[in-house]
Write a protein that holds these residues in place. Structure first.
Motif, mmCIF file in Angstrom:
data_model
loop_
_atom_site.group_PDB
_atom_site.id
_atom_site.type_symbol
_atom_site.label_atom_id
_atom_site.label_comp_id
_atom_site.label_asym_id
_atom_site.label_seq_id
_atom_site.Cartn_x
_atom_site.Cartn_y
_atom_site.Cartn_z
ATOM 1 N N ARG A 1 0.833 -1.198 0.000
ATOM 2 C CA ARG A 1 0.000 0.000 0.000
ATOM 3 C C ARG A 1 0.877 1.261 0.000
ATOM 4 N N PHE A 2 1.970 1.217 0.761
ATOM 5 C CA PHE A 2 2.893 2.352 0.789
ATOM 6 C C PHE A 2 3.488 2.593 -0.599
ATOM 7 N N LEU A 3 3.942 1.524 -1.248
ATOM 8 C CA LEU A 3 4.544 1.661 -2.565
ATOM 9 C C LEU A 3 3.530 2.112 -3.614
ATOM 10 N N MET A 4 2.309 1.560 -3.527
ATOM 11 C CA MET A 4 1.311 1.836 -4.561
ATOM 12 C C MET A 4 0.553 3.135 -4.283
ATOM 13 N N TRP A 5 -0.157 3.172 -3.164
ATOM 14 C CA TRP A 5 -1.025 4.312 -2.891
ATOM 15 C C TRP A 5 -0.235 5.544 -2.480
ATOM 16 N N GLY A 6 0.993 5.341 -1.995
ATOM 17 C CA GLY A 6 1.814 6.483 -1.625
ATOM 18 C C GLY A 6 2.184 7.358 -2.800
ATOM 19 N N SER A 7 2.148 6.794 -4.006
ATOM 20 C CA SER A 7 2.483 7.586 -5.192
ATOM 21 C C SER A 7 1.314 8.439 -5.682
ATOM 22 N N LEU A 8 0.094 8.147 -5.194
ATOM 23 C CA LEU A 8 -1.083 8.875 -5.677
ATOM 24 C C LEU A 8 -1.045 10.367 -5.349
ATOM 25 N N PRO A 9 -0.693 10.774 -4.120
ATOM 26 C CA PRO A 9 -0.626 12.218 -3.868
ATOM 27 C C PRO A 9 0.407 12.925 -4.736
ATOM 28 N N LEU A 10 1.507 12.240 -5.067
ATOM 29 C CA LEU A 10 2.486 12.845 -5.968
ATOM 30 C C LEU A 10 1.876 13.047 -7.353
ATOM 31 N N GLY A 11 1.099 12.060 -7.796
ATOM 32 C CA GLY A 11 0.408 12.193 -9.075
ATOM 33 C C GLY A 11 -0.605 13.315 -9.064
ATOM 34 N N GLY A 12 -1.276 13.508 -7.916
ATOM 35 C CA GLY A 12 -2.238 14.605 -7.813
ATOM 36 C C GLY A 12 -1.581 15.959 -7.967
ATOM 37 N N VAL A 13 -0.411 16.137 -7.331
ATOM 38 C CA VAL A 13 0.302 17.416 -7.450
ATOM 39 C C VAL A 13 0.792 17.628 -8.871
ATOM 40 N N VAL A 14 1.394 16.594 -9.460
ATOM 41 C CA VAL A 14 1.880 16.704 -10.845
ATOM 42 C C VAL A 14 0.715 16.969 -11.802
ATOM 43 N N GLY A 15 -0.407 16.274 -11.583
ATOM 44 C CA GLY A 15 -1.580 16.501 -12.424
ATOM 45 C C GLY A 15 -2.118 17.909 -12.303
ATOM 46 N N GLY A 16 -2.107 18.442 -11.072
ATOM 47 C CA GLY A 16 -2.560 19.815 -10.885
ATOM 48 C C GLY A 16 -1.681 20.812 -11.615
ATOM 49 N N LEU A 17 -0.368 20.606 -11.550
ATOM 50 C CA LEU A 17 0.562 21.500 -12.255
ATOM 51 C C LEU A 17 0.406 21.361 -13.768
ATOM 52 N N LEU A 18 0.243 20.122 -14.249
ATOM 53 C CA LEU A 18 0.019 19.920 -15.687
ATOM 54 C C LEU A 18 -1.282 20.566 -16.143
ATOM 55 N N GLY A 19 -2.312 20.485 -15.271
ATOM 56 C CA GLY A 19 -3.607 21.069 -15.614
ATOM 57 C C GLY A 19 -3.552 22.568 -15.813
ATOM 58 N N GLU A 20 -2.581 23.218 -15.180
ATOM 59 C CA GLU A 20 -2.405 24.658 -15.372
ATOM 60 C C GLU A 20 -1.674 24.973 -16.670
ATOM 61 N N ALA A 21 -0.982 23.965 -17.249
ATOM 62 C CA ALA A 21 -0.121 24.208 -18.409
ATOM 63 C C ALA A 21 -0.689 23.680 -19.721
ATOM 64 N N VAL A 22 -1.577 22.663 -19.671
ATOM 65 C CA VAL A 22 -2.119 22.074 -20.901
ATOM 66 C C VAL A 22 -3.636 22.130 -20.859
ATOM 67 N N THR A 23 -4.273 21.795 -21.974
ATOM 68 C CA THR A 23 -5.733 21.759 -22.008
ATOM 69 C C THR A 23 -6.228 20.541 -21.228
ATOM 70 N N VAL A 24 -7.494 20.573 -20.847
ATOM 71 C CA VAL A 24 -8.051 19.463 -20.074
ATOM 72 C C VAL A 24 -8.075 18.181 -20.902
ATOM 73 N N HIS A 25 -8.371 18.300 -22.203
ATOM 74 C CA HIS A 25 -8.400 17.107 -23.053
ATOM 75 C C HIS A 25 -6.995 16.515 -23.201
ATOM 76 N N GLN A 26 -5.994 17.361 -23.294
ATOM 77 C CA GLN A 26 -4.617 16.862 -23.327
ATOM 78 C C GLN A 26 -4.262 16.143 -22.031
ATOM 79 N N LEU A 27 -4.770 16.664 -20.914
ATOM 80 C CA LEU A 27 -4.535 16.014 -19.626
ATOM 81 C C LEU A 27 -5.203 14.642 -19.580
ATOM 82 N N LEU A 28 -6.369 14.505 -20.219
ATOM 83 C CA LEU A 28 -7.033 13.206 -20.308
ATOM 84 C C LEU A 28 -6.158 12.216 -21.071
ATOM 85 N N TRP A 29 -5.553 12.656 -22.150
ATOM 86 C CA TRP A 29 -4.651 11.795 -22.918
ATOM 87 C C TRP A 29 -3.458 11.371 -22.067
ATOM 88 N N VAL A 30 -2.925 12.299 -21.285
ATOM 89 C CA VAL A 30 -1.803 11.966 -20.393
ATOM 90 C C VAL A 30 -2.219 10.863 -19.429
#
Length: 410
Positions: A341-370
């Motif tokens: 759980r630490f290895l798997m779910w622990g990476s989710l908050p990092l993905g949330g932060v990266v996704g939030g930063l990407l969402g400010e830089a690309v379109t929402v549809h591009q983020l869906l493709w990512v």
């Protein structure tokens, strides 16, 4: 099905159902009530899973040292109290993003302890031979909650406002706690000192569990992006109503139910490894299909794709979940589950932060493709590993685990 397992499953049903309501309601509180943007949604997604990153490994130590049932009950009550603060603040128009983040963190800590104890508690009430069917039952419950929970959540948000909808989840945790308190099980906690790192060493030293952890970490990292792009693209970009949004997410539950029904039969016919491998192969084209979601008729691609995705993902989860529960020694099971759980779910908050930063830089549809391409890429290690295709529960893994049983706990 024993009375203990019936209570266990019923408690899980209430908990999972309420969680699915909050899965819809919480980001909509941020989006519709507090006018959150991509970065704020990313931080909320990170807060919802930060508990696994901070307490994932220590939770395993507690679960192996202490009785698991009291941990489950305490975690349910903690989550119920935290969530109840949201509608109360909403009634007094005092709700803020800071409170949402704080509640999400508290709930995630409770979930970290609950999830590890919940997985480790199951073998105390069923036999090893019953594990695939029992895991399939739990996945059926989860799929039913996905089928009906988001739709109800969307309707409650539209009818009663998003903060009030979260009351359902708070109540569900209290019901779960009451039911779990009545479950009778034979638990054998160590009671003494156990090594925090022993579970992590076991997972990383096991060729299959190490691969499961890697794929899970990559998948959950991308799921942090999914948590942001899903409400932004469907609600903000395509103008889907809260009710329709919940119903679209519910489409995944139909596939999950079928996957939970088929998984024990497929595992019995082909084995754990081939089932995991086949699911990984199918996930890759399915996620690419979801990426083509758009306005008009293409909107239907999202629920169809998610239903197919959940079908094969549930089959994979039942296969890897029952495999690891069966091979792991009792004294190490909590720390093994906690390490994964630490290895798997622990990476989710990092993905949330990266996704939030990407969402400010690309379109929402591009983020869906990512998100879609990221999910496909996450499963490539399974597809490229010959050991998975040939894996049988009675192979060399059993010999390796007998050596672990003989080794003293450090």
């Amino acid at each position: 099905m024993t009375p203990a397992f019936r209570r266990y499953v019923t408690a899980d049903g209430f908990s999972q159902f309420g969680t699915q309501v909050t899965r819809v309601a919480l980001p909509l509180v941020a989006l519709l009530v507090l006018d959150a943007g991509p970065l704020e949604l990313g931080l909320l997604s990170a807060a919802e899973m930060i508990g696994f990153l901070l307490f994932g490994l220590p939770a395993g130590v507690w679960v192996d040292r202490l009785r698991r049932k009291p941990i489950l009950v305490t975690a349910d009550v903690l989550r119920a109290v935290a969530l109840a603060s949201i509608p109360i603040a909403g009634m007094f128009e005092a709700l803020t993003l800071a409170q949402l983040y704080a509640v999400a963190v508290i709930v995630s800590i409770g979930t970290a302890f609950f999830d590890v104890a919940h997985l480790s508690f199951l073998p105390s009430i069923v036999t090893k031979e019953q594990l695939p069917k029992s895991m399939g039952t739990l996945e059926s419950v989860r799929s039913l909650s996905v089928l009906f929970g988001p739709g109800l959540g969307g309707w409650l948000v539209q009818a009663l406002t998003a903060p009030i909808a979260i009351v359902v989840d708070a109540v569900s945790y209290l019901i779960s706690a009451a039911l779990l308190a009545t479950v009778k099980a034979k638990e054998f906690p160590s009671g003494g000192r156990v090594s925090l790192m022993e579970g992590l060493r076991y997972v990383l030293g096991h060729r299959i569990l190490r691969l499961v952890g890697l794929v899970g970490a990559m998948t959950m990292f991308v799921n942090g992006i999914w948590a942001i792009v899903q409400p932004l693209y469907l609600v903000d970009e395509l103008g889907v109503s809260a009710t329709a949004y919940g119903l679209m997410i519910s489409g995944a539950g139909t596939g999950g139910l079928l996957g939970a029904f088929l998984a024990p039969r497929v595992i019995a016919r082909f084995g754990h490894g081939p089932t995991m491998y086949g699911a990984a192969v199918l996930i890759i084209p399915i996620t690419v299909l979801v990426a083509f979601t758009g306005p008009g008729w293409r909107l239907a691609l999202y629920p169809i794709g998610m239903a197919l995705l959940f079908l094969v993902a549930v089959m994979y989860n039942v296969a890897q979940g029952s495999y690891r529960q069966a091979i792991c020694p009792e004294a190490l099971r909590g720390r093994m589950n906690a390490s994964l759980r630490f290895l798997m779910w622990g990476s989710l908050p990092l993905g949330g932060v990266v996704g939030g930063l990407l969402g400010e830089a690309v379109t929402v549809h591009q983020l869906l493709w990512v998100a879609c391409l990221g999910t496909a890429a996450a499963h490539l290690p399974l597809v490229l590993a010959p050991a998975v295709r040939k894996l049988k529960l009675t192979d060399a893994d059993a010999k390796q685990d007998s050596r672990v049983r003989a080794a003293p706990s450090r």
